[in-house]
Write an enzyme that holds these catalytic residues in place. Structure first.
Site, PDB file in Angstrom:
ATOM      1  N   GLU A 164      -1.865  -1.113  13.260  1.00  0.00           N
ATOM      2  CA  GLU A 164      -3.076  -0.728  12.537  1.00  0.00           C
ATOM      3  C   GLU A 164      -4.326  -1.148  13.320  1.00  0.00           C
ATOM      4  OE1 GLU A 164      -3.299  -2.918   8.887  1.00  0.00           O
ATOM      5  OE2 GLU A 164      -4.770  -1.543   8.011  1.00  0.00           O
ATOM      6  N   GLU A 175       0.852  -1.198   0.000  1.00  0.00           N
ATOM      7  CA  GLU A 175       0.000   0.000   0.000  1.00  0.00           C
ATOM      8  C   GLU A 175       0.883   1.241   0.000  1.00  0.00           C
ATOM      9  OE1 GLU A 175      -3.720   0.374   1.731  1.00  0.00           O
ATOM     10  OE2 GLU A 175      -3.772  -1.614   2.612  1.00  0.00           O
TER      11      GLU A 175
HETATM   12  C1  BGC Z   1      -5.179   1.379   4.821  1.00  0.00           C
HETATM   13  C2  BGC Z   1      -5.741   2.345   5.796  1.00  0.00           C
HETATM   14  C3  BGC Z   1      -6.802   3.123   5.089  1.00  0.00           C
HETATM   15  C4  BGC Z   1      -7.880   2.128   4.849  1.00  0.00           C
HETATM   16  C5  BGC Z   1      -9.136   2.679   4.320  1.00  0.00           C
HETATM   17  C6  BGC Z   1      -6.270   0.434   4.518  1.00  0.00           C
HETATM   18  O1  BGC Z   1      -5.894  -0.582   3.704  1.00  0.00           O
HETATM   19  O2  BGC Z   1      -4.028   0.757   5.286  1.00  0.00           O
HETATM   20  O3  BGC Z   1      -4.965   2.857   6.711  1.00  0.00           O
HETATM   21  O4  BGC Z   1      -7.212   4.284   5.653  1.00  0.00           O
HETATM   22  O5  BGC Z   1      -7.413   1.061   4.073  1.00  0.00           O
HETATM   23  O6  BGC Z   1     -10.088   1.767   4.445  1.00  0.00           O
END
Ligand code: BGC
Length: 900
Positions: A752, A476
């Site tokens: 996260e 990402e």
């Molecule tokens: C990211 C997040 C992001 C989110 C949104 C994820 O995959 O890592 O931090 O804000 O998706 O749904």
């Protein structure tokens, strides 16, 4: 009497910036004074292109004369028309409010970039048919493309002649996705992973460097290496391309320009595969010693081709640099031939390898945040990307390798293929991030909170790589706007974020569609329109914090129309002012889930609709847009009404259908959000608060049940409503779900998810989105709050919470360093504060009921009516329940409060 001269001169919030491409750059400086209660009465700025002239205290480009003004920040240039590619020197002096005058400051400078885009004569160039390879690219969440094409690095060179003695030489350069420039075999500048990422369909950034010292008489050679970065086919771009323009000014005033054009030459080189997710494959046997020097056999090189490219603007923000070299803590061998280095810290960057062995030996470094139960590298959560650097030895004694066009998020490095047995000495970690100036420091007597503060520091920096990313390790690393808007305040307390965010606000504006909508991810390499309102809020929220922390109205003016278009889009998308369709993530990642559990997405979406409309009305007010301010204000009132009508029932917020609440559980987030913006009708406010407190303290046993949105606001809500102790208890929990739990489980950054997960899926161990709590440390525990934009006025109200015995914070604001430290000494409290010149403060000293006595530097200043002495710089204002409020002007103060 002479007073200290101004220090910390900044232009565009940067120290000695190069590439200033605005015609009216703004200046700032900071002041010191030995006397309390000082402010600037007047200033004088000198700007000159001539070193001798500025030494002689003259400014033929701009001499502001004596300007009666207290402004030390956002002072706009007001001299003759600035010229491009020129170094301007400047200095400033000031008068205090006794009329005393300082000497001129030391000389600072800025270098202009292209002030008119026509000045670009260079063309974008590339290699005709660069070799390609395929790798894994995450196109979108779960949209993995394993056969995505990328290109080998391209090497470009050009030899040119320097005929006479050089007075000055600047080079402006860009390369997409990434470039490295050299001149006569030496790397130009210290930028890494340059330029900053943008949407290359619309804009690219260039950097400006002074290369006067690198030039020599006779033949000189420019070398440019291009890597893929984000300029790849998966995101709609093509092979790498570069552009560069070198300007030489000879001592006799003659000028010469060297530009990229079809006369440059291209070749492949030792950097083969390279990609942000992929890593880098470097074959040292393919090195071309001397390729960026003049005396090089270029017979194998071919002519380049010129191509189209986007418009260029200057990269007026700190570049990515290496800020720290980490030594590995341990090295072990989980199985034969496999070595694992543990750096003891999760971070973004790469590893530097030292190796010796036969030519052709292939050494591999693979990066991850986690180990598995066999102490092998755990790559389950990387999203299938390669994250591997490969170095192929040339076999010539000791060799050193570090990549150029990739980076990793990691704590562990797996080394395989190493010739022999490696030691701790064979590897170093290089911490890479946008090199924002660190301005905040926080410390307190609670070790857990200090560790958390540290983890946020590492996590925040790891997620600043020219765009604010969600995470640095998996497939990402995108500019997810929700993540950054929620921690923007934290980031501003810790770092000078203004130049970084000015660039990002521009990225947002560029990405805006005609209808006003934004993408969740910006730059929109992943195009996810329209954004969840909690993500789209980044536009207005970040602009607001830029204003609050710097006082710059220019940034608000520049973006007002487009921000307005965004809130109008929200309105258009609403149904009776309730937003039912845009929300996707809402209160993302509460305990036990990625999707919000008890908080309706419509509620967070509509709340942000209100939040953004209200904030934009304040922005309109700040820049004198009275009509828009009125209109937005009245719209905000309507939204509030609709919000309460839809979600409120007797002090309790949830989804209401046919007059019935449809959610069984009370959501901490649903309760906290309306309280944060004071949306709850007076007659229901007490109950709303009671319910929130019960949800936190009783139902969750002093734990959070919030996702990233609720977590951002709940601490401020509790604090504002006299429940700071309850907030402190939550902040210092060690059991799930809490930050303390992460730390107990070994986290060195933030996760996260609240839960400890180590399998595949969404469980990064270096996300910053839960880092908003750090702002609360500064705001509440140290008690430093901006009361007026640009820190013209500061509130200081430390909260002596829980078992804390002391705390301190220092903040290098745009007007100077504000410092607070407090300690409990038996039944006394001592608070030491320092307020810079030109800032006024409202200081709240903790009180002990009726019988509070407060001294400052030994003199009683409270109770006022008991004939307390007056002390310079302090005016007692009033006593409230828990504190006594004083008006304080600049200076250093030592308060002591006790019960008599
Ligand atoms: C990211 C997040 C992001 C989110 C949104 C994820 O995959 O890592 O931090 O804000 O998706 O749904």
């Amino acid at each position: 009497m002479s007073i200290p001269r101004p220090v910390k001169l900044r232009c565009e919030y940067l120290e000695r910036p190069q590439g200033v491409d605005t015609h009216l750059p703004c200046f700032s400086w900071q002041l010191n004074h030995s006397e309390r209660g000082q402010a600037q009465e007047a200033y004088q700025v000198l700007v000159s292109a001539d070193w001798d002239e500025i030494q002689d205290e003259a400014g033929s480009v701009w001499d502001s004369g004596r300007i009666e003004s207290e402004a030390t920040v956002n002072v706009a240039y007001n001299g003759t028309q600035l010229q491009g590619s020129t170094r301007y020197y400047w200095r400033v002096r000031w008068w205090d409010n006794n009329g005393s005058e300082s000497a001129y400051s030391e000389v600072s400078f800025f270098v202009t970039g292209f002030l008119i885009s026509d000045d670009w004569k260079a063309q974008w160039i590339t290699m005709k048919k660069p070799a390609s390879f395929t790798s894994t690219i995450n196109r979108l969440l779960n949209g993995i493309d394993r056969n995505s094409r990328q290109y080998h690095a391209i090497y470009l060179r050009k030899t040119f002649k320097i005929k006479k003695n050089v007075r000055n030489s600047f080079v402006h350069v860009s390369g997409l996705g990434y470039y490295e420039l050299s001149l006569n075999g030496r790397k130009v500048g210290d930028h890494l992973l340059d330029p900053g990422q943008t949407d290359y369909d619309h804009i690219a950034l260039y950097s400006t460097f002074d290369v006067t010292q690198l030039l020599k008489p006779g033949e000189n050679t420019l070398g440019l290496i291009l890597g893929n970065g984000r300029h790849i086919e998966a995101y709609g771009f093509s092979e790498p391309k570069g552009i560069c323009q070198l300007l030489v000014e000879y001592e006799n005033g003659e000028k010469e320009t060297v530009i990229t054009d079809e006369q440059w030459e291209a070749s492949p080189g030792p950097i083969m595969e390279n990609g942000i997710y992929y890593g880098e494959r470097y074959d040292a046997r393919m090195e071309m010693p001397g390729w960026d020097n003049a005396d090089f056999d270029n017979s194998a090189w071919e002519q380049v081709e010129t191509v189209q490219g986007p418009p260029l603007v200057s990269q007026l923000m700190p570049p990515i640099r290496s800020s720290q070299i980490l030594k590995p803590e341990t090295l072990f061998r989980p199985k034969p031939g496999v070595f694992i280095y543990d750096f003891g810290q999760n971070f973004s960057g790469w590893a530097r390898l030292k190796v010796k062995g036969p030519a052709g030996t292939e050494v591999r470094l693979k990066f991850s945040e986690l180990l598995d139960e066999n102490r092998m590298l755990n790559i389950d959560a990387l999203g299938g990307i390669e994250a591997t650097d490969v170095y192929i030895l040339k076999g010539e004694g000791e060799e050193f390798f570090e990549p150029r066009f990739t980076y990793h998020g990691f704590r562990y490095v797996e080394l395989t293929g190493f010739p022999g047995v490696p030691t701790l000495e064979n590897m170093e970690g290089v911490f890479l991030h946008t090199d924002v100036e660190k301005i905040g420091d926080f410390h307190c007597s609670n070790q857990l909170l200090n560790t958390l503060h540290q983890n946020i520091y590492w996590g925040q920096l790891s997620n600043l790589t020219s765009v604010p990313t969600d995470c640095p390790q998996r497939g990402e690393r995108m500019g997810w706007m929700g993540d950054i808007q929620l921690v923007a305040e934290e980031a501003f307390y810790n770092f000078q974020m203004a130049p970084f965010f000015f660039k990002y606000l521009n990225d947002i504006r560029v990405a805006q569609k005609e209808d006003g909508s934004l993408s969740d991810v910006i730059p929109p390499y992943w195009s996810i329109y329209p954004a969840d309102p909690a993500w789209g809020s980044a536009y207005i929220t970040i602009a607001w914090y830029c204003y609050l922390f710097t006082g710059s109205t220019r940034i608000l003016e520049e973006h007002f129309e487009t921000m307005k278009r965004y809130v109008d889009f929200l309105k258009e998308s609403s149904d009776g002012l309730i937003i039912k369709t845009l929300g996707k993530y809402g209160d993302w990642c509460p305990p036990g889930s990625v999707l919000p559990k008890n908080t309706p997405v419509e509620l967070t979406s509509t709340w942000y609709f209100y939040h953004d409309t209200l904030l934009l009305s304040r922005i309109a007010e700040a820049i004198g847009r009275e009509d828009e301010c009125r209109e937005l204000n009245s719209r905000a009132r309507e939204i509030k009404k609709a919000f309460n009508g839809e979600f409120l029932n007797n002090g309790r917020y949830a989804t209401v259908t046919n007059g019935q609440l449809t959610r069984a559980f009370l959501s901490q987030t649903s309760q906290a959000l309306p309280l944060y913006l004071d949306m709850v009708p007076e007659d229901q406010k007490d109950r709303a608060l009671r319910l929130l407190k019960r949800a936190v303290v009783v139902q969750s046993d002093s734990h959070l049940d919030t996702g990233i949105v609720g977590t951002r606001y709940i601490f401020d809500v509790l604090t504002e409503n006299n429940e700071a102790e309850a907030a402190f208890k939550v902040a210092t929990q060690k059991t799930f779900p809490s930050w303390g739990y992460m730390i107990e489980e070994g986290a060195t950054t933030l996760w996260e998810r609240w839960e400890k997960l180590e399998g595949g899926g969404m469980n990064s161990h270096n996300h910053i989105m839960l880092g908003s709590i750090d702002a609360w440390f500064y705001r509440t525990i140290a008690g430093i709050v901006p009361l007026e934009p640009g820190w013209k006025k500061v509130g200081i109200r430390p909260h002596l919470l829980g078992d804390l015995t002391d705390a301190s914070a220092a903040l290098k604001t745009v007007r100077g360093e504000i410092a607070v430290s407090w300690e409990k000494l038996g039944d006394r409290v001592r608070i030491v504060i320092s307020i810079p010149v030109n800032i006024s403060a409202e200081v709240c000293v903790p009180a002990f009921g009726e019988k509070t006595r407060i001294k400052e530097s030994g003199t009683t200043i409270w109770p006022a009516e008991e004939g307390a002495d007056s002390v310079p710089g302090i005016i007692p204002v009033e006593a409230e329940q828990d504190f006594v409020r004083f008006k304080v002007s600049s200076g250093f103060y030592e308060f002591e409060a006790f019960e008599y």
